[in-house]
Design a protein around this motif. Structure first.
Motif, PDB file in Angstrom:
ATOM      1  N   GLN A   1       9.088   2.004  -4.500  1.00 33.16           N
ATOM      2  CA  GLN A   1       8.169   1.032  -3.775  1.00 33.16           C
ATOM      3  C   GLN A   1       8.152   0.724  -2.478  1.00 33.16           C
ATOM      4  O   GLN A   1       7.135   1.008  -2.859  1.00 33.16           O
TER       5      GLN A   1
ATOM      6  N   VAL B   1       7.252   3.199  -0.193  1.00 38.40           N
ATOM      7  CA  VAL B   1       5.370   3.211  -0.597  1.00 38.40           C
ATOM      8  C   VAL B   1       4.450   2.395  -0.386  1.00 38.40           C
ATOM      9  O   VAL B   1       3.402   2.758   0.461  1.00 38.40           O
ATOM     10  N   GLN B   2       4.675   1.572  -0.552  1.00 39.77           N
ATOM     11  CA  GLN B   2       3.746   0.264  -0.620  1.00 39.77           C
ATOM     12  C   GLN B   2       3.095  -0.185   1.169  1.00 39.77           C
ATOM     13  O   GLN B   2       2.237  -0.538   1.331  1.00 39.77           O
TER      14      GLN B   2
ATOM     15  N   PHE C   1       1.096   2.664   2.943  1.00 34.96           N
ATOM     16  CA  PHE C   1       0.000   2.649   2.014  1.00 34.96           C
ATOM     17  C   PHE C   1      -0.460   1.240   2.693  1.00 34.96           C
ATOM     18  O   PHE C   1      -1.473   1.110   2.884  1.00 34.96           O
TER      19      PHE C   1
ATOM     20  N   GLY D   1      -1.992   7.518  -0.576  1.00 34.56           N
ATOM     21  CA  GLY D   1      -1.702   7.226  -0.613  1.00 34.56           C
ATOM     22  C   GLY D   1      -1.140   6.174  -1.793  1.00 34.56           C
ATOM     23  O   GLY D   1      -0.106   5.684  -2.576  1.00 34.56           O
TER      24      GLY D   1
ATOM     25  N   THR E   1       1.555   5.632  -4.770  1.00 33.98           N
ATOM     26  CA  THR E   1       1.790   4.507  -5.086  1.00 33.98           C
ATOM     27  C   THR E   1       1.419   4.266  -6.403  1.00 33.98           C
ATOM     28  O   THR E   1       2.213   3.775  -7.150  1.00 33.98           O
TER      29      THR E   1
ATOM     30  N   VAL F   1       3.854   3.305  -9.623  1.00 36.19           N
ATOM     31  CA  VAL F   1       4.017   1.834 -10.488  1.00 36.19           C
ATOM     32  C   VAL F   1       4.000   2.585 -11.720  1.00 36.19           C
ATOM     33  O   VAL F   1       4.504   1.965 -12.631  1.00 36.19           O
TER      34      VAL F   1
ATOM     35  N   LEU G   1       4.192  11.408  -2.149  1.00 29.54           N
ATOM     36  CA  LEU G   1       4.863  10.658  -0.882  1.00 29.54           C
ATOM     37  C   LEU G   1       4.657  11.327   0.248  1.00 29.54           C
ATOM     38  O   LEU G   1       4.733  10.950   1.117  1.00 29.54           O
TER      39      LEU G   1
END
Length: 172
Positions: free
Chosen positions: A40, A43-44, A47, A77, A81, A85, A118
């Protein structure tokens, strides 16, 4: 869902473990949370970076094709996410309903989907950056190589390890 062995999402007990289905689900949920914490964050950050690109001075100079590629990258993206999540939301919505084993299975599926998304996001972002940097036709080959690398490291290697472990158990 039967993955064999003790993979997250598996409904069968791991050899050598004496745990109830609920205990196994609790353990697998903890393991999945640790994995998601790693993924996470990346990816955050990716993004968040993608969202800032449209506000850069050079963005208006991008070709129509590169703008389309950027749009696809941002959507990928956002989807990655959401999938990564998603297990937290799933857990929150199902907590207290005695559905932990099912929650682990669905959260595991969302996580794998998130990893696939991803890879797609990273490939699209890399392609966009390499095109803007002027890598020309080499950009496609570089991105293809990176996608193959991610497929090997993230998916094929674990599947190969699982397959070999299954073969060892069958021979015993």
């Amino acid at each position: 869902m039967r993955h064999g062995g003790d993979g997250v999402g598996s409904t069968e007990a791991a050899p050598g473990r004496d745990e109830s289905p609920e205990e196994r689900a609790d353990r697998q949920w903890s393991e999945l949370l640790q994995e998601l914490r790693v993924v996470q964050t990346g990816v955050q950050i990716l993004f968040g970076f993608l969202l800032t690109v449209a506000f850069q001075q050079r963005f208006p100079a991008l070709s129509g094709g590169d703008r389309t590629l950027y749009t696809v990258t941002v959507v990928l993206g956002a989807a990655a996410t959401g999938a990564l999540v998603g297990p937290a939301s799933l857990h929150r919505m199902l907590a207290g309903h005695r559905l932990k084993p099912e929650t682990v299975v669905w959260a595991s599926r969302l996580t794998v989907l998130g990893l696939v998304l991803l890879v797609c996001t990273m490939a699209a972002a890399l392609l966009l950056v390499l095109r803007v940097a002027g890598a020309g036709t080499a950009a496609t080959w570089i991105v293809t190589g990176m996608v193959v690398w991610f497929a090997l490291a993230w998916f094929l290697l674990p599947l190969l390890a699982r397959h070999r472990a299954r073969e060892r158990r069958v021979r015993r």
